[in-house]
Structures are given as C-alpha cells and as structure tokens.
Design an enzyme around this catalytic site. Structure first.
Site, PDB file in Angstrom:
ATOM      1  N   HIS A 183       0.559  -1.110   0.213  1.00  0.00           N
ATOM      2  CA  HIS A 183       0.246  -0.140   0.031  1.00  0.00           C
ATOM      3  C   HIS A 183       0.991   1.138  -0.308  1.00  0.00           C
ATOM      4  CE1 HIS A 183      -2.720   2.643   1.435  1.00  0.00           C
ATOM      5  NE2 HIS A 183      -3.535   1.799   1.523  1.00  0.00           N
ATOM      6  N   ASP A 202       3.273  -4.601   8.030  1.00  0.00           N
ATOM      7  CA  ASP A 202       2.007  -3.754   7.998  1.00  0.00           C
ATOM      8  C   ASP A 202       0.536  -4.857   8.435  1.00  0.00           C
ATOM      9  OD1 ASP A 202      -0.312  -2.893   7.601  1.00  0.00           O
ATOM     10  OD2 ASP A 202       0.636  -2.281   5.135  1.00  0.00           O
ATOM     11  N   GLN A 247      -4.422  -5.352   6.785  1.00  0.00           N
ATOM     12  CA  GLN A 247      -5.017  -5.555   6.568  1.00  0.00           C
ATOM     13  C   GLN A 247      -6.035  -7.420   6.818  1.00  0.00           C
ATOM     14  OE1 GLN A 247      -7.998  -5.527   3.857  1.00  0.00           O
ATOM     15  NE2 GLN A 247      -6.609  -3.778   3.905  1.00  0.00           N
ATOM     16  N   LYS A 250     -10.446  -1.142  10.221  1.00  0.00           N
ATOM     17  CA  LYS A 250     -10.396  -2.173  10.219  1.00  0.00           C
ATOM     18  C   LYS A 250     -10.793  -3.818  10.626  1.00  0.00           C
ATOM     19  CE  LYS A 250      -7.666  -0.123   6.525  1.00  0.00           C
ATOM     20  NZ  LYS A 250      -8.128   0.247   4.705  1.00  0.00           N
ATOM     21  N   CYS A 259      -5.132   2.593  -3.821  1.00  0.00           N
ATOM     22  CA  CYS A 259      -3.555   3.186  -2.988  1.00  0.00           C
ATOM     23  C   CYS A 259      -2.613   2.109  -3.195  1.00  0.00           C
ATOM     24  CB  CYS A 259      -4.093   3.702  -1.617  1.00  0.00           C
ATOM     25  SG  CYS A 259      -5.275   4.495  -0.959  1.00  0.00           S
TER      26      CYS A 259
END
Lengths: 421, 147
Positions: A138, A215, A218, A241, A379
C-alpha cells in the site's frame, strides 16, 4: 435516509454460518437502505462497520467518565486512565505481545510506519544503505520509506511478485544483502488479498540481521496474530479495519528497539520533566504518545477486540474463506471477467476487472443497487502497473457478509454488462 | 434501477462504444494530457487552431464510459468555436454537472451528461476532457490532473 425496511431474514441468511448468522444484527448500519435497496457492504478492506458494542463503549466513556488521562487526581481522570490502559492490555493480549509497554497508540497504520521510518530508520541510515519492501505494498508502506531515502541517501528496493500476486521468495533472498537495514512488508495485500509467508520471511531477514516491520492493516480482522511467535520487530495496524473506530491504531515494537529510539513527536505526556534547557523523556510506551490521545478511540478498539475474540477467528476464518471462494467462482464465471490476485493463500479480497467496462462504471451501477465496493487503484498504484490495469473493482468481505450478498453482487455485475458491455 | 438510465443514456453508451474523433491529430498545434489519478483515466487532447478558431480537435486515451463519452461529445461540439466560446461552453457545462440549479441552455447534445450531477464522485470523469482542452488552448504543456 429512508426508513430501513430490511431485516436479517429478508436476505435469506439460511446460508450464513449458524455461529455467525446472528452476528449480522450486531451492526446497526447493515439495517439501512441505500438508493432504495438493502445495503450490501463489500468495502471492508477500506473500513469495516462497527458493532453496537463498540459504539456503546465509546458513548459510555463520553457519558460516564470523559476527562483527560494520566494527569488528574480526580475520579473521572482515574477512571478514564483505567479504561484507556485496559485497552492497551487488550491489544497486548490480542497480538500476544510480551509487555503492554510495547503497545504504542497511534492514529493508524500509516502513522505507525512513519514513526518507525523516522524514529528507528532516520538516525542510523547511511547513504547506500538499503530498505527492502515488496511490489504489493500500500502507498503507506512505500512513501514513508521514500521520504526516508531522500533524507538519508538510502536506497529503496522491492521484492517482485508473480502473475498470481505471490512474492518471489528466491528473489527476496537474493535481495537481502549486506546493506539491507530494514524489511517492511504487508501481512495481507489490500489490492490482491495475498497472504504473505511472513514467518518464513522474517526468519530469513533475521538470519541477515535485518529487522522487520509488518503492515498488518489487512490481516488483523481475519486471522490471529502472534507477534512473539512471528518474532517480528514491529507490527502495525489500524482499529477501523477491525470493527473499531477510525483515528486510532497500534504500533507494536520490541522493547529493546523502542527504548533505543528517540521520540517521534514532542509534547505533553511523553516527558518526565521539562526545564527550559533540558527535557527528560517518559518511559515506554508514553515516550511515543505525545499529547492527549484518542481516548474514546482506544476504548472502542478494546471493545472491538473483545467482540472478535468472543466470536473467535476459527469460525470467522472458515466463513470468510468459503465466502471468498464462492464469490470468486461466481465472478470468474462472468463473461470477460479476470480476477486480479489469484494467490494460493488469500484473505477476503476479490479484485477483478470485466472486459470493456471501466471499474468506475461498475462502481456506479452497483451503488445504484445499494452495493458498496471499492473501485480504483486501492492506494497501490505499483500493483495496478504490475498487472497492466488502470484500476480494479474490489469486493472485500467481513464476518457479517453472506453468500446471498455475493449473489446480489454478481446479479448487479450482469446488469452492468447488459447495460455497458 | 435508481436513476441509472438517467446517467448512462443511450447517447453516452454509444459514444463510449464508438468514440468520435478518437485518434491522433498529426496537424495539431496544441496538445495536452489529462489525468484523473482517482480513476486512472488518461486522455490526450489534440487541437488545431486557425485564426483563433478551433479548426480540428481529437483525443486519445482510456477511461470510464463517462470520461470517454464526454471527450467524444466535446470534440463534436467545439469545432469552429473560438477559445473564448470554448471557455463559455465549459463554464456552462461545469455548471450543468455541478450546480444545484444549473443553466443548461445552449449545450445541445452535451445535455445528455446532466445526469452526472446526481453522482458527485463522477463529476471529475465528465470534466477531465474539458480541463485538458482548456490546458491545450492556453498552451500549457504540463499534464493537467483533476486533483
């Protein structure tokens, strides 16, 4: 807004897993209609909806004990501080961190990555040092490192991927060199859904003495995370999220690394003592939490963690996996459909294009039927470039979505084909 | 289906499938590129101006149905017009797709795009070609973006 006329039975949730069927009712927004139709919310990779438990926990804080934390001797401040710190311990347990002081509250994943780039990376990087990312990041895990490279003369390299959207691990091992100072990679790709083999990749990085930032934006709503088992050095994620509020997120870091890092921002709460000539910084985690934080946000995140843990990742994972497979098969069977991201290990993201119809037109046609998907580059413009598409349509699923909703998605896509194809 | 036919009228679908003046214009003396980073739409607008009047115009590129149809309709509409007339036309067009109480007079076939007003997220698609044309006419060589 029209009066919601939608009830759980109206979409035929007989096909929803029994342990999750009732959970749909926990999300008030799923009762509303959009453009005269019951909302089908399939933009969960952008942000998830909030269960009543989260909305209530935040409202309760404002109603019952709103005040500033870590300062007052009065009762409200003590209660607020307790609820805020309780949320930190919930996060610690959620990701299985060794200590609660390794949990830093930030605004979101983006701020967490910027913090590591500036506080960990900037003081020690030299010209020609290398930072390794991947081709599926991202923008929030690309741009902070590009800024750092401009500041230090370091070089950014990216691990390539194959046509299915899987990282090329041979290339990865080759790219880990004597100048590599950091690996920053996504746990799950937001544009492709790929679940990366981060455990194996972290082991390789550590064998070369390279620290790793993951990261997890997600990943955290879909699978359990154990930062100690993974042995990652930093792990970042956003509350919103994960069924929690926006404006709050988490940076996990190993104690030794965090202690050696200078503060990211200066201000109140991050100091022990200040004179006009010298400041003594506070201990972890407060050293990295300058200013009044998003107190209600942290409390809301804590409630969200309680919520998903009460359901458990086993049923969530099973349900989402079956739903993704079902929806992928249905979409793939449409004339001229091409699924972008066909990795063997995938989570909850169905990115696709339909021949001759721009994703933005699909987005508008679907919106007119009350179906929310994301269209665009997500993104992740380098990912779009890699797959030679300007944009994709992306349906992303959460625990409250049903096969019936996947059917409505496909019916609407066929309408779009009839109209625009 | 809610209002959808008001947006995707037959004329728009036809211009998307068979865009007019969609080619490179070798005799062009003004060229500009337009980019909508939100959608990834990219257009190049070619203009040949003779004695202050648009003698020929064409475009190339890829994008959604709204941006392609808008570009196609625009090229049909502005031949023979002066830069000043194009400016006035663009102002009226923009008013039609953005204002609550628009003035649609004198827009002719361009009025098929009026439905865009109901879809604020798509206004940039409809205006991309016009922004690019304006940049070409003012002889700016940089890429214009809708952001």
């Amino acid at each position: 807004m029209s009066v919601p006329s939608y009830s759980i039975t109206a979409v035929n949730d007989a096909d929803h897993r029994p342990e999750l069927a009732a959970r749909r009712q926990d999300f008030p927004i799923l009762e509303r209609c959009v453009r005269g139709q019951p909302l089908v919310y399939l933009d969960n990779a952008a942000t998830t909806q909030k269960p009543r438990a989260v909305i209530e926990a935040m409202a309760r804080y404002y109603r019952e004990c709103n005040s500033n934390i870590h300062r007052g001797v009065h009762t409200l401040s003590q209660e607020a501080t307790e609820r805020f710190e309780e949320a930190r311990v919930k996060v610690q347990r959620f990701i299985h961190a060794a200590h609660s002081h390794e949990i830093i509250f930030v605004r979101g994943t983006t701020e967490a990555i910027n913090l590591v780039a500036q506080s960990y990376g900037r003081p020690q990087l030299k010209p020609k040092d290398e930072i390794l990312i991947t081709a599926m990041e991202h923008h929030s895990n690309i741009v902070p490192w590009q800024l750092l490279c401009e500041q230090t003369g370091a070089v950014l390299k990216a691990v390539p991927m194959n046509d299915a959207g899987e990282l090329l691990l041979d290339e990865y091992v080759r790219l880990l060199g004597s100048r590599t100072r950091m690996l920053a990679l996504t746990h799950v790709s937001n544009a492709l859904g790929t679940i990366n083999p981060i455990g194996e990749m972290i082991d390789h990085a550590h064998a070369h003495g390279v620290p790793v930032l993951v990261d997890g934006a997600q990943a955290v709503a879909h699978m359990p995370v154990d930062v100690q088992a993974l042995d990652c050095d930093f792990y970042a994620f956003s509350s919103h999220k994960l069924f929690g509020p926006t404006g709050i997120g988490v940076l996990y870091g190993k104690t030794a690394l965090l202690e050696a890092m200078p503060p990211y921002q200066g201000g109140g709460d991050m100091i022990k003592s200040v004179t006009l000539t010298k400041t003594q910084f506070n201990d972890l985690p407060y050293k990295f939490e300058a200013g009044t934080p998003h107190i209600a946000g942290a409390i809301g995140l804590g409630a969200a963690l309680d919520y998903v843990q009460e359901i458990g990742f086993e049923p969530i994972g099973r349900h989402e996996h079956e739903l993704l497979r079902y929806a992928s098969d249905r979409v793939a069977s449409l004339h001229g459909a091409r699924i972008i991201g066909t990795a063997r290990e995938k989570a909850s993201v169905l990115s696709f294009v339909l021949d001759g119809i721009h994703p933005h037109d699909l987005g508008t046609v679907l919106d007119c039927q009350g179906i929310a998907i994301r269209t665009g580059h997500h993104c992740a413009m380098p990912v779009m470039e890699r797959f030679h598409v300007p944009a994709t349509a992306r349906a992303s699923f959460a625990l409250y979505n049903t096969p019936g909703e996947a059917d409505r998605l496909c019916a609407a896509l066929r309408d779009a084909q009839r109209m625009l194809g | 289906m809610f209002d959808l036919r008001a947006l995707y009228q037959e004329v728009i679908i036809d211009h998307n499938r068979h865009p007019r003046n969609c080619r490179r214009l070798d005799s062009a003396d003004r060229i500009a590129e337009g980019y909508n980073p939100l959608c990834g739409d990219r257009l190049t607008v070619y203009v040949k101006v003779h004695e202050g009047v648009v003698e020929d115009v064409s475009f190339e590129g890829s994008g959604c149905a709204i941006s392609v149809a808008s570009a196609s309709l625009m090229t049909e509409h502005i031949k023979g017009k002066t830069a000043h007339e194009v400016d006035q036309l663009f102002a009226r067009f923009r008013s039609m797709v953005t204002d609550a109480t628009p003035t649609e007079e004198g827009l002719g076939k361009l009025e098929v795009l009026a439905g865009v007003r109901e879809f604020p997220a798509r206004v940039k698609c409809a205006t991309l070609a016009w922004h690019t044309l304006k940049s070409a006419l003012s002889n700016e060589h940089s890429t214009v973006t809708t952001e």
